[in-house]
Design a protein around this motif. Structure first.
Motif, PDB file in Angstrom:
ATOM      1  N   LEU A  48     -14.318 -55.580  10.995  1.00 56.06           N
ATOM      2  CA  LEU A  48     -14.259 -55.895   9.937  1.00 56.06           C
ATOM      3  C   LEU A  48     -14.597 -55.029   8.902  1.00 56.06           C
ATOM      4  CD1 LEU A  48     -15.594 -59.844  10.248  1.00 56.06           C
ATOM      5  CD2 LEU A  48     -13.158 -59.011  10.158  1.00 56.06           C
ATOM      6  N   GLY A  49     -14.297 -54.777   8.528  1.00 53.46           N
ATOM      7  CA  GLY A  49     -14.567 -53.666   6.659  1.00 53.46           C
ATOM      8  C   GLY A  49     -13.995 -53.072   6.143  1.00 53.46           C
ATOM      9  N   PRO A  50     -13.945 -51.986   5.375  1.00 54.15           N
ATOM     10  CA  PRO A  50     -13.503 -51.302   4.765  1.00 54.15           C
ATOM     11  C   PRO A  50     -13.056 -49.911   5.575  1.00 54.15           C
ATOM     12  CG  PRO A  50     -15.684 -50.463   4.167  1.00 54.15           C
ATOM     13  CD  PRO A  50     -15.856 -51.968   5.131  1.00 54.15           C
ATOM     14  N   TYR A  51     -11.412 -49.633   5.381  1.00 51.16           N
ATOM     15  CA  TYR A  51     -11.035 -48.614   6.031  1.00 51.16           C
ATOM     16  C   TYR A  51     -10.427 -47.529   5.418  1.00 51.16           C
ATOM     17  CZ  TYR A  51     -11.887 -50.537  10.779  1.00 51.16           C
ATOM     18  OH  TYR A  51     -12.669 -51.590  11.388  1.00 51.16           O
ATOM     19  N   ARG A  52     -10.248 -46.652   5.862  1.00 52.50           N
ATOM     20  CA  ARG A  52      -9.336 -45.332   5.979  1.00 52.50           C
ATOM     21  C   ARG A  52      -8.011 -45.548   7.422  1.00 52.50           C
ATOM     22  NH1 ARG A  52     -12.348 -41.761   5.431  1.00 52.50           N
ATOM     23  NH2 ARG A  52     -12.410 -40.722   7.586  1.00 52.50           N
ATOM     24  N   LEU A  53      -6.490 -45.045   6.920  1.00 52.36           N
ATOM     25  CA  LEU A  53      -6.126 -45.030   8.004  1.00 52.36           C
ATOM     26  C   LEU A  53      -5.113 -43.698   8.213  1.00 52.36           C
ATOM     27  CD1 LEU A  53      -4.143 -46.574  10.423  1.00 52.36           C
ATOM     28  CD2 LEU A  53      -2.428 -47.022   8.360  1.00 52.36           C
ATOM     29  N   GLU A  54      -5.600 -42.624   9.027  1.00 54.95           N
ATOM     30  CA  GLU A  54      -5.158 -41.811   8.812  1.00 54.95           C
ATOM     31  C   GLU A  54      -3.897 -41.252  10.613  1.00 54.95           C
ATOM     32  OE1 GLU A  54      -8.149 -38.936   9.462  1.00 54.95           O
ATOM     33  OE2 GLU A  54      -9.391 -39.542   7.685  1.00 54.95           O
ATOM     34  N   VAL A  55      -2.953 -40.396   9.558  1.00 54.57           N
ATOM     35  CA  VAL A  55      -1.491 -40.528  10.327  1.00 54.57           C
ATOM     36  C   VAL A  55      -1.634 -39.250  10.388  1.00 54.57           C
ATOM     37  CG1 VAL A  55       0.794 -41.030  11.195  1.00 54.57           C
ATOM     38  CG2 VAL A  55      -0.308 -42.829   9.732  1.00 54.57           C
ATOM     39  N   THR A  56      -0.709 -38.686  11.690  1.00 56.32           N
ATOM     40  CA  THR A  56      -0.472 -36.943  12.386  1.00 56.32           C
ATOM     41  C   THR A  56       0.180 -37.309  12.636  1.00 56.32           C
ATOM     42  OG1 THR A  56      -2.822 -36.553  13.124  1.00 56.32           O
ATOM     43  CG2 THR A  56      -2.640 -36.374  11.041  1.00 56.32           C
ATOM     44  N   GLY A  57       1.155 -35.722  12.563  1.00 57.79           N
ATOM     45  CA  GLY A  57       1.976 -35.633  13.779  1.00 57.79           C
ATOM     46  C   GLY A  57       2.441 -33.821  13.323  1.00 57.79           C
ATOM     47  N   GLN A  58       3.117 -33.425  15.113  1.00 53.28           N
ATOM     48  CA  GLN A  58       3.261 -32.357  14.692  1.00 53.28           C
ATOM     49  C   GLN A  58       4.345 -31.606  13.889  1.00 53.28           C
ATOM     50  OE1 GLN A  58       1.966 -30.338  16.921  1.00 53.28           O
ATOM     51  NE2 GLN A  58       3.081 -28.067  16.659  1.00 53.28           N
ATOM     52  N   GLY A  59       4.196 -30.900  13.233  1.00 53.73           N
ATOM     53  CA  GLY A  59       5.550 -30.019  12.041  1.00 53.73           C
ATOM     54  C   GLY A  59       5.552 -32.063  10.624  1.00 53.73           C
ATOM     55  N   PHE A  60       4.425 -32.355  10.438  1.00 52.86           N
ATOM     56  CA  PHE A  60       3.958 -33.549   9.189  1.00 52.86           C
ATOM     57  C   PHE A  60       3.121 -33.141   8.618  1.00 52.86           C
ATOM     58  CE2 PHE A  60       7.195 -35.313  12.200  1.00 52.86           C
ATOM     59  CZ  PHE A  60       7.931 -35.037  11.567  1.00 52.86           C
ATOM     60  N   LYS A  61       3.153 -33.197   7.030  1.00 56.73           N
ATOM     61  CA  LYS A  61       1.934 -33.414   6.531  1.00 56.73           C
ATOM     62  C   LYS A  61       0.529 -34.818   7.187  1.00 56.73           C
ATOM     63  CE  LYS A  61       3.788 -31.586   2.158  1.00 56.73           C
ATOM     64  NZ  LYS A  61       4.382 -31.835   0.552  1.00 56.73           N
ATOM     65  N   SER A  66      -6.126 -45.264   1.954  1.00 60.03           N
ATOM     66  CA  SER A  66      -8.185 -45.685   1.831  1.00 60.03           C
ATOM     67  C   SER A  66      -7.584 -47.231   1.322  1.00 60.03           C
ATOM     68  CB  SER A  66      -8.704 -44.693   1.345  1.00 60.03           C
ATOM     69  OG  SER A  66      -8.411 -44.333  -0.056  1.00 60.03           O
ATOM     70  N   GLY A  67      -8.670 -47.983   1.240  1.00 63.78           N
ATOM     71  CA  GLY A  67      -8.470 -49.125   0.595  1.00 63.78           C
ATOM     72  C   GLY A  67      -8.484 -50.058   0.812  1.00 63.78           C
ATOM     73  N   ILE A  68      -8.238 -50.171   2.322  1.00 63.06           N
ATOM     74  CA  ILE A  68      -7.723 -50.666   3.198  1.00 63.06           C
ATOM     75  C   ILE A  68      -8.929 -52.266   3.616  1.00 63.06           C
ATOM     76  CG2 ILE A  68      -7.156 -51.823   5.831  1.00 63.06           C
ATOM     77  CD1 ILE A  68      -5.386 -48.499   5.261  1.00 63.06           C
ATOM     78  N   LEU A  69      -9.192 -53.735   2.903  1.00 63.21           N
ATOM     79  CA  LEU A  69     -10.274 -54.341   2.999  1.00 63.21           C
ATOM     80  C   LEU A  69      -9.711 -55.246   4.499  1.00 63.21           C
ATOM     81  CD1 LEU A  69     -12.990 -54.924   2.883  1.00 63.21           C
ATOM     82  CD2 LEU A  69     -12.488 -56.601   0.855  1.00 63.21           C
ATOM     83  N   LEU A  70     -10.388 -55.556   5.518  1.00 57.69           N
ATOM     84  CA  LEU A  70     -10.224 -56.121   6.514  1.00 57.69           C
ATOM     85  C   LEU A  70     -11.142 -57.365   6.250  1.00 57.69           C
ATOM     86  CD1 LEU A  70      -9.307 -53.909   9.746  1.00 57.69           C
ATOM     87  CD2 LEU A  70      -7.532 -54.875   7.915  1.00 57.69           C
TER      88      LEU A  70
END
Length: 120
Positions: A48-61, A66-70
């Motif tokens: 539990l707690g605050p999270y940041r989600l990051e998504v990376t893919g080849q050839g993409f920004k 942020s601001g995700i609270l579980l």
């Protein structure tokens, strides 16, 4: 424990093999997975707690939200829209909205210690 799940999208097709990372912002605890052929991902059993989600893919920004609270038992759905560009470029989404429960229709509430101690 809680869960983050969702879909990754691009203007062309689902970004098969995109890396999805959840970072607990207080402790820097990190859980990583890879998006499937349909762009879907699941990050189960998150503390539990605050999270940041990051998504990376080849050839993409890089997509960052942020601001995700579980909280206890949350199953949050976050869909990431990736844009064509260099990985060094970021798309940042800041969210302070309540997370929506997508798997369970039960009503629940987190009770703090003070309220427990005040019970008769």
């Amino acid at each position: 424990m809680a869960e983050i799940q969702g879909q990754c999208w691009t203007p062309v097709a689902p970004p098969y093999g995109a890396t999805v990372k959840a970072v607990q912002t207080d402790t820097q605890f990190t859980r990583t997975t890879t998006a499937g052929a349909d762009g879907g991902y699941v990050l189960p059993n998150l503390p539990l707690g605050p999270y940041r989600l990051e998504v990376t893919g080849q050839g993409f920004k890089t997509y960052v939200q942020s601001g995700i609270l579980l909280q206890v038992g949350n199953n949050v759905q976050i869909n990431a829209s990736l844009q064509v560009g260099a990985v060094s470029e970021n798309i940042e989404v800041k969210s302070q909205a309540s997370m929506v429960e997508t798997k369970d229709n039960a009503v629940s509430q987190v009770v703090d210690q003070r309220r427990i101690l005040e019970l008769p």
